[in-house]
Design a protein around this motif. Structure first.
Motif, short mmCIF file in Angstrom:
data_model
loop_
_atom_site.label_atom_id
_atom_site.label_comp_id
_atom_site.label_asym_id
_atom_site.label_seq_id
_atom_site.Cartn_x
_atom_site.Cartn_y
_atom_site.Cartn_z
N PRO B 88 0.81 -1.22 0.00
CA PRO B 88 0.00 0.00 0.00
C PRO B 88 0.84 1.26 0.00
O PRO B 88 0.71 2.12 0.87
CB PRO B 88 -0.80 -0.13 1.30
CG PRO B 88 0.10 -0.90 2.20
CD PRO B 88 0.92 -1.81 1.34
N THR B 89 1.73 1.41 -0.95
CA THR B 89 2.53 2.63 -1.02
C THR B 89 2.34 3.27 -2.38
O THR B 89 2.10 2.58 -3.37
CB THR B 89 4.02 2.35 -0.84
OG1 THR B 89 4.47 1.51 -1.90
CG2 THR B 89 4.30 1.68 0.49
N ALA B 93 2.10 0.51 -5.35
CA ALA B 93 0.76 -0.05 -5.52
C ALA B 93 0.39 -0.29 -6.97
O ALA B 93 -0.03 -1.40 -7.35
CB ALA B 93 -0.26 0.88 -4.86
N TYR B 94 0.58 0.72 -7.80
CA TYR B 94 0.18 0.60 -9.20
C TYR B 94 0.96 -0.50 -9.91
O TYR B 94 0.40 -1.30 -10.67
CB TYR B 94 0.39 1.95 -9.90
CG TYR B 94 -0.07 1.97 -11.33
CD1 TYR B 94 -1.42 2.12 -11.64
CD2 TYR B 94 0.83 1.84 -12.39
CE1 TYR B 94 -1.86 2.14 -12.95
CE2 TYR B 94 0.40 1.86 -13.70
CZ TYR B 94 -0.95 2.01 -13.98
OH TYR B 94 -1.38 2.03 -15.28
N LEU B 165 -9.82 2.79 -4.11
CA LEU B 165 -8.58 3.60 -4.20
C LEU B 165 -7.35 2.74 -4.44
O LEU B 165 -6.36 3.19 -5.02
CB LEU B 165 -8.39 4.40 -2.90
CG LEU B 165 -7.15 5.31 -2.87
CD1 LEU B 165 -7.28 6.40 -3.92
CD2 LEU B 165 -6.95 5.94 -1.50
N LEU B 166 -7.39 1.49 -3.99
CA LEU B 166 -6.16 0.71 -3.89
C LEU B 166 -5.40 0.48 -5.20
O LEU B 166 -4.18 0.40 -5.17
CB LEU B 166 -6.45 -0.62 -3.17
CG LEU B 166 -7.08 -0.44 -1.77
CD1 LEU B 166 -7.22 -1.78 -1.06
CD2 LEU B 166 -6.28 0.51 -0.90
N VAL B 217 -5.55 13.59 -1.76
CA VAL B 217 -5.41 12.14 -1.80
C VAL B 217 -3.96 11.80 -2.16
O VAL B 217 -3.50 12.15 -3.24
CB VAL B 217 -6.37 11.53 -2.84
CG1 VAL B 217 -6.15 10.03 -2.96
CG2 VAL B 217 -7.81 11.81 -2.45
N GLY B 218 -3.25 11.17 -1.24
CA GLY B 218 -1.85 10.87 -1.49
C GLY B 218 -1.43 9.59 -0.80
O GLY B 218 -2.28 8.80 -0.38
N GLY B 219 -0.12 9.40 -0.67
CA GLY B 219 0.40 8.18 -0.06
C GLY B 219 -0.24 7.82 1.28
O GLY B 219 -0.67 6.69 1.48
N PRO B 220 -0.30 8.79 2.20
CA PRO B 220 -0.91 8.47 3.51
C PRO B 220 -2.37 8.02 3.37
O PRO B 220 -2.83 7.17 4.12
CB PRO B 220 -0.83 9.80 4.27
CG PRO B 220 0.25 10.55 3.60
CD PRO B 220 0.23 10.15 2.17
#
Ligand code: HEM
Lengths: 297, 290
Positions: B88-89, B93-94, B165-166, B217-220
């Motif tokens: 989940p970073t 992630a992508y 979102l993931l 919407v970002g890493g955190p």
């Protein structure tokens, strides 16, 4: 002008496939429910037991095999269907997330598009916060405000006309907004007919006006005075209507009692506020009814 | 089954201590053994031993509650498998999702099943609610279970939302941006909502900030949504599902017409009714379940 290629382009987006399932399911299951309801109405009118209460259907049967069989078949069909769907249709994956490039339109997942569609008619704190909260609380309140003991555990219509009409109205409103938000809303959240080209440069003149502007009141008037007509209208809507209804439908009011009646009416009026605001927008280009320094309605 | 295998099983498997310790009942060849099978199996025991025939008909329940639960299980299994391949970073992630398609055997099938299962579940839960409404099954004594159901519906939607979102692609990021923008407008708690100044809220300390772990919407956000999606919300959901299923049984099993339940009054109530306590005899009590 209707062009199949534009229509299909939107329908065929993988994430929109469930919308097609939704539409089919709406038709099929509404039909089943109403068919069974009318059938039971007929039975009751003829003095026969409802389908569920027929001696044959009341007979106790063993879970194994009678229930487990059908559960097993349903599970296999569901799993087979889901597997086929997953074999033939890939989940979408677009370009990597990029905060610098905003897609147009940017849409929430389809099941939230009813809420996003509400944003057209209400400010975010109503459409995105108040309404969802009211929907959740309102749904939870149903068993406590619908005290009609009839129609418990069988399909019927005649004994529960009011409850079923209200629920179906809200349900279809919700579903139609979702379908509309998915299929008919394009770039800039503008309205596009099915099969119309989603033109990013479509310009829709912003002609919406507030109530006080419709009434030609000077915008610079102190707001409490400027908004008098709005406050009166809202007051009439939320106070006078429940009062009048309680007088006309005395029995309804007395059956429910003050507390249940009040909650029912508030929920009902909030539910109706959406189509009312929609119609006012389409006919009078009304933006806000009430404008205050803190919030607008 | 060939009779040779049958013989072998009869002689050398069924009588063993191991077999008998697992299955405490005879073969399911008669009603008694089948009832015992349902009773002594923790999963089958969600069912009653016997039930009225209409309740086994598809046209009564539409099987929507059961299908929702099956889809919940599908999501759990495919979700756990997906977690093996996913970081989940914002940087990874992508790439992980891409590698599901190109590197992981059956990775794409896995991801597809998880995604379409989730969409389908939203539908089955909605139509389950629709059925429960149309049969009036939220009425006494099932009011509370309906309320639990509404919470389950809300949570199902929230699960789908956090999962969206993931994949960390444009679709994901902007859908969540649009969705979480609503949180700006929460009265009192969002920095653009009515009365936000009362609590001195800014873009970097309001409720949206708490949800996103940042101002955009970002890493955190990805990490927060991941934890919500994989641990926190499923935990709450399992809890509510347990209550939901327990209550179905405790509320007298599947709903049905009043007359049926009157015929099923439990012994105590019948005795009271016989003693002339009119109240009890007219108010339908749910039958006690074992
Ligand atoms: C994750 C979501 C849910 C799952 C897995 C689930 C599962 C089930 C199952 C397996 C049943 C047994 C009967 C049937 O299949 O119809 C049931 C009954 C019931 N559910 Fe749900 N449910 C969910 C959500 C809901 C929702 C959203 C509502 C209502 C708002 C609800 C209200 C009820 C009620 C009142 C019953 C009793 C119905 C009766 O006795 O006829 N449930 N649920």
């Amino acid at each position: 002008m209707f062009r199949w290629e534009f229509f299909l382009e939107i329908i065929k987006k993988p994430d929109n496939i469930p919308i097609i399932l939704l539409i089919i399911a709406l038709i099929v299951y509404t039909w089943i429910a109403l068919y069974k309801a009318f059938d039971n109405d007929k039975r009751l009118a003829e003095g026969r037991p409802v389908w569920e209460a027929e001696p044959h259907n009341q007979e106790k049967v063993h879970t194994w095999p009678h229930l487990l069989n059908i559960e097993f078949i349903a599970a296999i069909i569901l799993m087979a269907g889901l597997t086929l769907w997953s074999v033939f249709l890939n989940a979408p994956l677009e370009e990597p997330a990029n905060p610098g490039v905003t897609p147009n339109p940017s849409k929430a997942p389809w099941y939230f598009l009813g809420l996003q569609e509400m944003l057209v008619y209400f400010d975010p704190w109503i459409a995105g916060v108040l309404m969802p909260t009211i929907i959740i609380i309102g749904l939870m309140a149903i068993p406590y405000i619908d005290t009609n003991p009839k129609g418990n555990g069988y399909y019927c219509w005649k004994d529960r006309k009011f409850a079923i009409s209200v629920f179906m109205f809200g349900w279809f409103l919700w579903m139609i907004l979702i379908v509309q938000g998915t299929i008919l809303r394009g770039p800039g959240w503008n309205f596009f007919w099915p099969g119309e080209y989603w033109d990013v440069h479509k310009v829709v003149p912003l002609v919406n006006v507030n109530l006080y502007e419709l009434l030609n009141i000077d915008p610079k008037t102190f707001w409490l005075i400027r908004e008098m007509p709005a406050l009166i209208l809202l007051g009439l809507y939320f106070l006078l209507i429940p009062y009048i209804v309680s007088k006309i439908y005395r029995k309804f009011y007395e059956d429910l009692g003050f507390a249940r009646y009040t909650v029912t009416m508030i929920l009902l009026l909030l539910l109706m506020s959406l189509p009312i605001k929609m119609i006012l927008r389409w006919t009078l280009n009304l933006k806000y009814i009430l404008v205050t320094p803190w919030f607008n309605i | 089954m060939s009779s040779k295998l049958q013989d072998f099983l009869e002689k050398h498997v069924y009588p063993t201590q191991i077999w008998q310790s697992i299955f405490r009942h005879g073969k399911p060849i008669n009603d008694r053994n089948r009832s015992l099978a349902v009773l002594s199996n923790v999963f089958l025991h969600l069912h009653p031993i016997r039930l009225p025939r209409y309740a086994t008909k598809y046209t009564y329940t539409w099987g929507m509650g059961g299908m929702s639960f099956l889809l919940f299980l599908v999501e759990t299994v495919t979700g756990i498998l997906l977690m093996f391949y996913y970081h989940p970073t914002a940087t990874q992630a992508y790439i992980d999702i891409k590698s599901l398609e190109f590197d992981v055997p059956f990775g794409m099938l896995l991801r597809n099943m998880h995604r379409w299962g989730a969409h389908l579940m939203v539908l089955t839960v909605w139509f389950h609610m629709f059925r429960v409404f149309m049969t009036g099954s939220y009425k006494k004594p099932r009011e509370f279970n309906w309320a639990i159901g509404v919470l389950l519906l809300t949570i199902t939607l929230f699960m789908s939302f956090t999962g969206y979102l993931l994949p960390w692609d444009q679709l994901a990021m902007w859908a969540i941006t649009v969705g979480t923008n609503m949180a700006r407008a929460v009265p009192f708690l969002g920095h653009e909502g009515p009365f936000s100044n009362l609590l001195g809220l800014r873009i970097d300390n309001d409720i949206r900030f708490a949800l996103l772990g940042g101002t955009t919407v970002g890493g955190p956000t990805l990490l927060r949504f991941y934890v919500l999606h994989c641990i926190a919300v499923p935990f709450v959901m399992s809890f509510l599902l347990a209550v939901h299923f327990w209550r179905i049984r405790k509320d007298g099993g599947i709903s049905g017409p009043q007359s049926a339940r009157l015929a099923n009054l439990n012994k105590v109530t019948q005795v009271k009714a016989a003693l002339g306590k009119k109240e009890e005899s007219t108010v339908a009590q749910p039958p006690k379940t074992e």
